[in-house]
Enzyme design. Structure first.
Site, PDB file in Angstrom:
ATOM      1  N   SER A  56       0.846  -1.183   0.000  1.00  0.00           N
ATOM      2  CA  SER A  56       0.000   0.000   0.000  1.00  0.00           C
ATOM      3  C   SER A  56       0.894   1.250   0.000  1.00  0.00           C
ATOM      4  O   SER A  56       1.724   1.398  -0.887  1.00  0.00           O
ATOM      5  CB  SER A  56      -0.966  -0.044   1.184  1.00  0.00           C
ATOM      6  OG  SER A  56      -1.971   0.936   1.047  1.00  0.00           O
TER       7      SER A  56
ATOM      8  N   GLU B  36      -9.113  -5.256  -4.378  1.00  0.00           N
ATOM      9  CA  GLU B  36      -8.521  -4.183  -3.577  1.00  0.00           C
ATOM     10  C   GLU B  36      -9.568  -3.283  -2.912  1.00  0.00           C
ATOM     11  O   GLU B  36      -9.451  -2.944  -1.737  1.00  0.00           O
ATOM     12  CB  GLU B  36      -7.617  -3.306  -4.459  1.00  0.00           C
ATOM     13  CG  GLU B  36      -6.392  -3.996  -5.033  1.00  0.00           C
ATOM     14  CD  GLU B  36      -5.225  -4.055  -4.066  1.00  0.00           C
ATOM     15  OE1 GLU B  36      -5.374  -3.654  -2.906  1.00  0.00           O
ATOM     16  OE2 GLU B  36      -4.158  -4.524  -4.495  1.00  0.00           O
TER      17      GLU B  36
ATOM     18  N   HIS C 111      -7.725  -5.454  -0.226  1.00  0.00           N
ATOM     19  CA  HIS C 111      -6.488  -4.730   0.045  1.00  0.00           C
ATOM     20  C   HIS C 111      -5.893  -5.206   1.363  1.00  0.00           C
ATOM     21  O   HIS C 111      -6.588  -5.310   2.373  1.00  0.00           O
ATOM     22  CB  HIS C 111      -6.801  -3.234   0.114  1.00  0.00           C
ATOM     23  CG  HIS C 111      -5.612  -2.342   0.183  1.00  0.00           C
ATOM     24  ND1 HIS C 111      -4.739  -2.181  -0.867  1.00  0.00           N
ATOM     25  CD2 HIS C 111      -5.151  -1.538   1.177  1.00  0.00           C
ATOM     26  CE1 HIS C 111      -3.797  -1.316  -0.529  1.00  0.00           C
ATOM     27  NE2 HIS C 111      -4.017  -0.918   0.713  1.00  0.00           N
TER      28      HIS C 111
END
Length: 515
Positions: A195, A318, A419
């Site tokens: 990330s 995600e 995610h």
């Protein structure tokens, strides 16, 4: 006379001796300062070396996390929060004189939250499984590390740009100077992150000052295009000062405000910026023409990024995490998304923007929020990743993956391979038992197998720059513009040629740096 064996966890670093602890086959050192406290006149400035010490520093607990507000689902461990947060942690199965590969982890959290002390980032299993040295680090977050106040510079005080990136570089320099004493090889360092940490990796690959400090890179779910110019940075700084108050004497206000005052204003800025300008973050690296010479995607295409082996990819679902959290970071309303595209096109009239009708048709006309989830996933994560692999593969070995595995419970909840769900698999910290939420409907045995395969790939890449799998696993070929091999990580791993062909067809082949 009784002889007392020397403490093998006492290591002499360039700043002073540190004493670690023993965790089974792994020695652990936590909370080692790699820079001085960035407070007082050092606030919003480049990090400086800590004062040397002579007494042994007991590195038996994590250092403070960077100041941040609590976030459900992101436990930071038993640590306090403090601006004096620039520390790192080391897990090693070796001793001085060994030359084990080194893996340096940068945590994520939208450049705003997170810490190296998060339980999922415990490096014991990875170090033990792979016989590597694992390093995790803290860096400044939010306004403390990712707002550029250089537009306010005066003759008496200078604000530095990209101070959080400078923190990371300082930590990498510490690794170069000290890791051999912990059994690591300073000439075999893999930088990896997820990330915002993945975005830091793809940015640092393009930073001249970071070249030579690491030799391989792994970027998981990198928001590689969330890097902004100095004009926008100056706007964000002005908005922050409006929130904080003190525009009449901004330097004094910024230097004397309490941590809590800055944090409260930082929280408001975090929500305001993506609301006012959908698709952008309040915090992120800045193209300052110095540390960061250009937008990272441009640097990859220009061939000026570090030409080191790169393993990069994203997760299949995600955006579902951001939907679950009701986060402002990823717009889901179709009208907001259309407005975002219109604003980008207006800001960049010289760029040939892909046909919007063609893009929308690839997501069923954005008729539902699920369609919007797919578009924001691709816009925020998958497309930047594809642009990077297409470019970097021309200069250095590059491998592309997509993480698709989700437990039955995560599928039932509609979360899927969201995610950050790959993180426990990479670190080998997937679960301690079947009663944990992701495994309430089963899947723990399969998850452990997925983790073993994934760790093997990541570790082999760190050791030999090639992500070789276990016996019987498919061969993962490097990415090239003809085969476009993609490793799909799932219950059973597969390699698919041109997995993203439909995505490229929808968006076009042209690389566009949305900034």
């Amino acid at each position: 006379m009784t002889l007392i064996a020397p403490d093998t966890t006492v290591v002499h670093t360039t700043h002073g001796p540190v004493r670690g602890t023993v965790d089974g086959p792994v020695n652990v050192w936590k909370g080692i300062p790699y820079a001085a406290a960035p407070t007082g006149w050092h606030r919003f400035r480049a990090p400086v070396a800590p004062e040397p010490w002579t007494d042994v520093f007991d590195a038996d607990r994590f250092g403070p996390a960077a100041p941040q507000s609590p976030m459900p689902g992101m436990p930071l461990g038993n640590v306090r929060k403090d601006e004096d947060c620039l520390s790192l942690n080391v897990w090693s199965t070796g001793t001085a004189g060994d030359r084990r590969p080194v893996m340096v982890w940068i945590h994520g959290g939208a450049y705003f939250r997170g810490a190296s002390s998060q339980p999922v980032f415990d490096g014991r299993a990875l170090a033990d499984q792979g016989d590597v040295v694992v390093v995790t680090l803290n860096y400044r977050l939010g306004v403390f590390g990712f707002v550029d106040f250089s537009s306010l510079n005066t003759d008496d005080f200078r604000f530095d740009t990209n101070v959080a990136l400078l923190d990371m570089i300082a930590a990498l320099r510490w690794v170069q100077a000290n890791i051999a004493a912990f059994g690591g090889d300073p000439d075999c360092v893999t930088l990896f992150g997820e990330s915002a940490g993945g975005g830091a990796v793809t940015t640092l690959l393009t930073v001249p000052a970071a070249q030579g400090l690491f030799h391989r890179a792994i970027a998981e779910s990198s928001p590689a295009t969330s890097v902004y110019n100095q004009e926008r940075a100056a706007h964000v700084a002005r908005v922050f000062l409006d929130i904080l108050g003190g525009a009449g004497d901004p330097v004094d206000r910024l230097l004397t405000a309490s941590t809590d005052e800055l944090l409260a204003a930082s929280d408001e800025l975090f929500a305001r910026i993506p609301t006012e300008t959908p698709g952008t973050l309040a915090f992120g690296p800045i193209v300052d023409g110095d540390l960061v010479p250009d937008y990272p995607v441009n640097s990859f295409w220009n061939g000026t990024a570090a030409r080191v082996p790169l393993l990069i990819g994203t997760n299949k679902d995600e955006s579902t995490l951001f939907k679950l959290m009701k986060s402002p970071l990823m717009p889901l309303d179709p009208d907001v998304i259309r407005g975002m595209f219109a604003e980008i096109a207006a800001e960049h009239p010289d760029v040939e923007f892909p046909d919007q009708a063609r893009i929308e048709s690839a997501y069923s006309g954005l008729e539902t929020r699920d369609d919007a989830l797919g578009l924001t996933r691709d816009f925020g994560f998958r497309l930047p990743t594809l642009w990077i692999v297409e470019a970097h593969a021309r200069y250095a070995p590059t491998w592309l993956y997509r993480f698709d595995y989700a437990t039955p419970m995560l599928k039932a909840l509609g979360i899927g391979a969201a995610h950050a769900t790959e993180l426990p698999y990479v670190f080998g910290n997937i679960a301690h038992g079947p009663k944990e939420i992701p495994f309430l409907l089963g899947g723990l045995s399969t998850a452990r197998k997925v983790s073993a395969r994934m760790q093997q790939r990541w570790l082999e890449f760190a050791k030999n720059a090639v992500p070789v799998g276990l016996d019987g696993e498919p061969t993962w070929d490097p990415y090239d513009p003809i085969g476009r091999a993609t490793m799909v990580i799932d219950k059973h791993d597969t390699v698919i040629a041109d997995l993203d062909g439909p995505l490229r067809a929808a968006w076009g082949e042209q690389v566009i740096a949305f900034t």
